[in-house]
Design an enzyme around this catalytic site. Structure first.
Site, PDB file in Angstrom:
ATOM      1  N   LYS B  77       0.867  -1.175   0.000  1.00 51.77           N
ATOM      2  CA  LYS B  77       0.000   0.000   0.000  1.00 51.77           C
ATOM      3  C   LYS B  77       0.903   1.223   0.000  1.00 51.77           C
ATOM      4  O   LYS B  77       1.940   1.226   0.681  1.00 51.77           O
ATOM      5  CB  LYS B  77      -0.888  -0.036   1.259  1.00 51.77           C
ATOM      6  N   SER B 152      -9.693   1.996   2.969  1.00 53.53           N
ATOM      7  CA  SER B 152      -8.817   2.789   2.129  1.00 53.53           C
ATOM      8  C   SER B 152      -7.800   1.969   1.342  1.00 53.53           C
ATOM      9  O   SER B 152      -7.235   2.478   0.379  1.00 53.53           O
ATOM     10  CB  SER B 152      -8.049   3.790   2.989  1.00 53.53           C
ATOM     11  N   SER B 176     -10.002  -0.442   7.094  1.00 50.14           N
ATOM     12  CA  SER B 176      -9.379  -0.266   5.778  1.00 50.14           C
ATOM     13  C   SER B 176      -8.704  -1.489   5.189  1.00 50.14           C
ATOM     14  O   SER B 176      -8.285  -1.454   4.038  1.00 50.14           O
ATOM     15  CB  SER B 176      -8.362   0.879   5.831  1.00 50.14           C
TER      16      SER B 176
END
Lengths: 478, 487
Positions: B77, B152, B176
């Site tokens: 990420k 997210s 997330s």
């Protein structure tokens, strides 16, 4: 109406840890800009603070030295504000749970003692520096200082004059150096202070509106800034005005304080517990352990020097003001058969003069304690005169060496002449050469004896025992 | 060979037996990513560095100095700092930021020999539940390109679901990892707070953020987590506790343990298809010999308001460092210092980030602190107590990961509160610091995956992984590959 000043001080003490409070970078002063700023110090994305245990230890040491309470549970908080030399946009400090609370320091002013309360002392990180010169309309940022550990010591508003404030600061300055938690260097900003000042009618117990004077960096300026501010406030009130709460800056060139920002512009720092640093829980055993390492503190040591060596209160206080000097005193006294009084005279006389002249600090006195001790012993046993001892002391100061004082006396043939036959011969010689002065003495001018002593000492190259010379002269002339 | 259909251990075995080299495997996945840019799952690819890492992985394998992870590709990420590679956090303000250092977890996975394919897309600063808040554009759900992948960590979830990378890292502050795992039909674990180092993971809300893993199967997640977890002296909030052998623990006996079903998680608002899928999962667990009890988490409904005070408060402070002074985006024409700050941050941050900075600044302000921040902290403790009490009756808490399956792109962007409600089942685990996992357990009438969430006792990732693994031994939901990404 007469007024009373009410003063509280916030002292920022830079703790002399080797690395920063939340990173491993060096805290050494004076490196090229930004060479001592790590990823943590410049607040790169993702970095996290890790507490320096040494800084905590020093804070506890300080707390114990001012008889404060050490909070077993303390917490770091974020103080949020934007400034280019504050890389994270917040300063890690302590807010409602400081490590040290409720201590006190006793000051002594003209023989009068006064206890000054210490509200709290908390750990925090220093910011970097903004450099406004040499950048052609821009500012430079140096983050070497960012993250240097500070202990902020907040006093109660117990001080009533600039003189008291300075006495408190000096006492604090001595204390932190004694504890070896701060080098006390005010030029480099290792010890700096903000002053909160208000006035009130004499006899009133209500606090007036205060102003805060920021960052005053010498004892002299603190005194001047506070006196100026007290006068300014009194003038203001007497002419029908009102003091407004604000932050002011002292300008040493103009000797005045100027408004920096008012209450309305005061920051809302939005303090909240720093989620990156769990609460610090300090075990009592850890505090006890630190207690064991505390040195004998100045007040106690002064008292002991008076009791043990018969020093005057003043001399003892003078010497204990500086831990290295006091250690030197004890060392030299040990070598001078416990003759502390004489050592004290030397320290407050010859040695202090040299220290001032040569700008050397007490930690680096070039004459060893053995050397000074032996000099005193040799005066005592009449091996050398006081005068020769002083000459030797200066010699050793200028050309430090491991040589013993006895070797030095031997080498330079400075042994005092105590053989009365030899002295008598010198005395006779000088009397014979100066009939005129002999007559003056006989006519009742007793002062002329000094003239003879001088001549004889010169003839003996200072080695004649002055006491014996005096005695013999008195005998021969009368 | 269809490498993308293999699990991590399948790929590892191919590498160890030298049937495929890491360079070939890396190339395979890089090509696959290149062929599927429609998902917008990646912000940055690092092909040169990847091939370099693959080469040294091959050397390690040849010299016999390797582990199951050596040579296997991974995607990070884009909030994990990666040395020499852009770390943007999905934001314009860091769009030019090349990290000079590696996050601890990146360092650890690199030491194990994993090969970094690139950095995945995400909601800006991890703020969002749909991955529509990225400066680099929205990510699409591989199951339906008109739907969101969740957020997210939407890029990581989409990448693993579409088999563009066998595993990916994520971060979970309020859901997330788990919510996008549910929306994309894969496995995602958020460990206990303190289990994995946060050093080098760009902070959103420091007391809630936790790094975790996406994989297709729980056993793959276990291997990666094994290598990420453990005390880090650089993170004062990481816990100095030994990490159990997650792989070994996958086989632990579950029979006799108890699952708690919180009645609050099965009330109105829950999609009927989801309710049905969860029910059948519960039946399966029952057949393993687990007991089922109903429990109550009475403060659950306070989770969202509590979170939306604490997380923005911390974020408002964490994001202060993005000021244009030392790195990152700086507005070009500025009059003075304050103007530079204002323009840089106005231009550099997106709307959702600004919204949260404002909320956070407000709740910490003088006069409001007690009413918001302090009260939220009190509620946070009450929520943690809810869990303490619940775990007196059970070993695991089971429920849906999300109230709905993946929703349509642009359907909630104008309604922040509706968006926030997506995290209603996941957010409390963050507030309590507990581990959670989401695994696929079916699909709805539209063919969209349904996620099942398990919350464990503090530091019981082993239990969660074992539950997930044994469930997956009897189901094949996790093996489903979205149409269009099967070949």
């Amino acid at each position: 109406m007469s007024f009373e000043a009410v003063i509280g001080l916030e002292v920022h003490v830079q703790l002399q840890t080797r690395s920063k409070i939340f990173s491993g970078s060096s805290t050494a002063y004076g490196a090229a800009p930004n060479t001592q700023a790590s990823a943590v110090d410049i607040a790169l994305p993702g970095v996290l603070p890790v507490m320096n245990k040494e800084a905590l230890k020093m804070a506890i040491k300080f707390g114990l030295a001012v008889n404060a309470q050490i909070n077993r549970h303390s917490q770091f908080a974020r103080k949020n504000y934007f400034y280019p030399d504050l890389p994270k946009g917040y300063q890690i400090s302590q807010f409602d749970l400081p490590i040290v609370a409720n201590g006190h320091l006793t000051i002594d002013l003209d023989g009068e003692e006064k206890v000054i309360g210490i509200t709290r002392a908390h750990l925090e990180e220093d910011a970097g520096k903004s450099l406004h010169e040499d950048f052609h309309g821009m500012s430079g940022i140096d983050l070497n200082r960012a993250g240097t550990p500070l202990l902020e010591i907040v006093s109660e508003p117990d001080l009533r004059s600039a003189a008291q404030a300075v006495a408190y600061l000096k006492k604090m300055h001595t204390l932190v150096r004694y504890l070896e938690i701060c080098d006390g260097n005010m030029q480099e900003g290792s010890f700096r202070c903000d002053a909160n000042i208000s006035i009130r009618p004499q006899g009133s117990t209500k606090l007036g509106t205060r102003t805060e004077i920021k960052n005053v960096n010498s004892f002299r300026f603190v005194e001047k800034a506070i006196n100026f501010e007290i006068e300014r406030q009194i003038d203001l009130v007497e002419s029908g005005g009102q003091v407004i709460q604000e932050t002011r800056l002292y300008d040493p060139d103009k000797d005045e304080t100027r408004s920096m920002r008012g209450k309305e512009e005061a920051h809302d720092y939005r303090y909240f517990p720093d989620p990156d640093l769990p609460a610090m829980i300090v075990e009592q055993s850890y505090i006890d352990q630190i207690q064991q390492t505390l040195p004998e503190l100045p007040d106690k040591r002064t008292k002991r020097f008076v009791d043990e060596f018969g020093l005057s209160e003043l001399d003892a206080a003078m010497i204990t003001q500086d831990r290295a000097l006091a250690d030197y005193f004890e060392g030299a006294t040990g070598c001078a058969q416990g003759n502390g009084k004489t050592v004290a005279n030397w320290i407050n006389g010859e040695l202090s003069a040299q220290l001032n002249k040569t700008d050397i600090d007490a930690e680096h006195i070039p004459v060893s304690v053995e050397q000074l001790g032996t000099l005193i012993n040799r005066i005592d046993d009449n091996t050398i005169s006081n005068k020769i001892a002083k000459t030797l002391f200066q010699q050793l100061w200028q050309q430090p060496s491991d040589i013993t004082v006895d070797e030095l006396i031997e080498q330079q043939g400075l042994k005092q002449i105590t053989d009365s036959g030899a002295i008598e011969a010198l005395v006779d010689d000088v009397i014979a050469q100066h009939p005129e002065q002999v007559q003056q003495f006989k006519d009742g001018n007793a002062k002329v004896i000094g003239f003879f002593v001088g001549k004889i000492m010169k003839a003996s190259q200072g080695k004649a025992n002055p006491k014996q010379v005096n005695q013999l002269l008195q005998q021969k002339l009368s | 060979m269809d490498l993308h259909t293999l699990s991590l251990s399948g790929l590892g075995k191919l590498l160890q037996t030298k049937q495929v080299s890491s360079v070939e495997m890396t190339d395979y996945f890089l090509t696959r990513i290149g062929n599927n840019t429609d998902l917008n799952a990646f912000i940055t690819l690092a092909p040169e560095l990847a091939l370099e890492q693959a080469k040294s992985a091959d050397k390690r394998i040849n010299s016999g100095n390797s582990s199951l992870l050596t040579g296997v590709p991974v995607a990070y990420k884009d909030l994990f700092c990666t040395e020499g590679v852009q770390t943007s956090c999905g934001s314009k303000i860091l769009s030019n930021f090349i990290s000079p250092y590696n996050a601890t977890i990146v360092e650890r996975l690199q030491n194990a020999g994993m090969v970094m394919l690139g950095k995945t897309n995400m909601d800006e600063f991890a703020m969002g539940s749909s991955n529509e808040n990225s400066y680099f554009g929205a990510v699409k759900n591989p199951w339906n390109l008109n739907r969101v992948p969740g957020g997210s960590s939407g890029g990581s979830a989409a990448a693993v679901a579409a088999r563009l990378s066998p595993v990916a890292t994520g971060s979970d502050t309020g859901g997330s990892i788990r919510q996008p795992a549910a929306f994309c039909g894969i496995t995602g674990i958020k460990p206990s707070y303190g289990r994995v180092s946060r050093y080098g993971m760009v902070a959103f809300a420091s007391s809630l953020d936790q790094a975790g893993v996406f994989a297709t199967a729980a056993e793959d997640a276990a291997v990666v987590l094994q290598n990420m977890a453990g005390f880090d002296p650089k993170d004062s909030t990481s816990i100095d506790k030994p990490v159990p052998d997650f792989q070994l623990e996958l086989q632990q006996t579950l029979s006799g343990k108890t699952i708690g079903l919180p009645k609050e998680y099965f009330s109105e608002g829950l999609d009927a298809d989801i309710a049905r899928a969860i029910d059948s999962a519960v039946e399966l667990f029952k057949s393993f010999g687990l007991n089922i009890v109903e429990i109550s988490l009475p403060k659950s409904e306070l989770g969202i308001p509590c979170y939306y005070v604490i997380a923005p408060a911390e974020a408002s402070s964490n994001l202060s460092r993005f000021d244009g002074v030392r790195y990152g985006y700086r507005s070009e024409h500025t009059d003075d210092l304050v103007d530079m700050y204002r323009r840089t941050r106005s231009e550099g941050f997106g709307d959702e980030v600004k919204r949260r900075i404002m909320i956070g600044t407000y709740v910490l302000s003088a006069g409001y602190y007690d009413a918001y921040y302090r009260k939220a902290q009190r509620i946070r403790r009450m929520i943690a107590e809810d869990f303490d009490n619940a775990f007196k009756q059970c070993d695991f808490i089971l429920g849906p990961t999300t109230p709905t399956t993946a929703f349509e792109l642009n359907s909630k962007v104008d309604d922040p509160v509706a968006m926030y409600l997506n995290d209603i089942y996941t957010i409390t685990a963050n507030l309590a610091g507990l581990p959670g996992i989401s695994i696929p357990c079916g699909s709805d009438k539209k063919g969209l995956p349904i996620g099942l969430q398990l919350i464990g006792k503090y530091f019981d990732e082993s239990g969660l992984l074992a539950m997930a693994h044994q469930f997956q031994q009897h189901t094949d939901f996790h093996k489903q590959i979205p149409t269009g990404y099967q070949a």
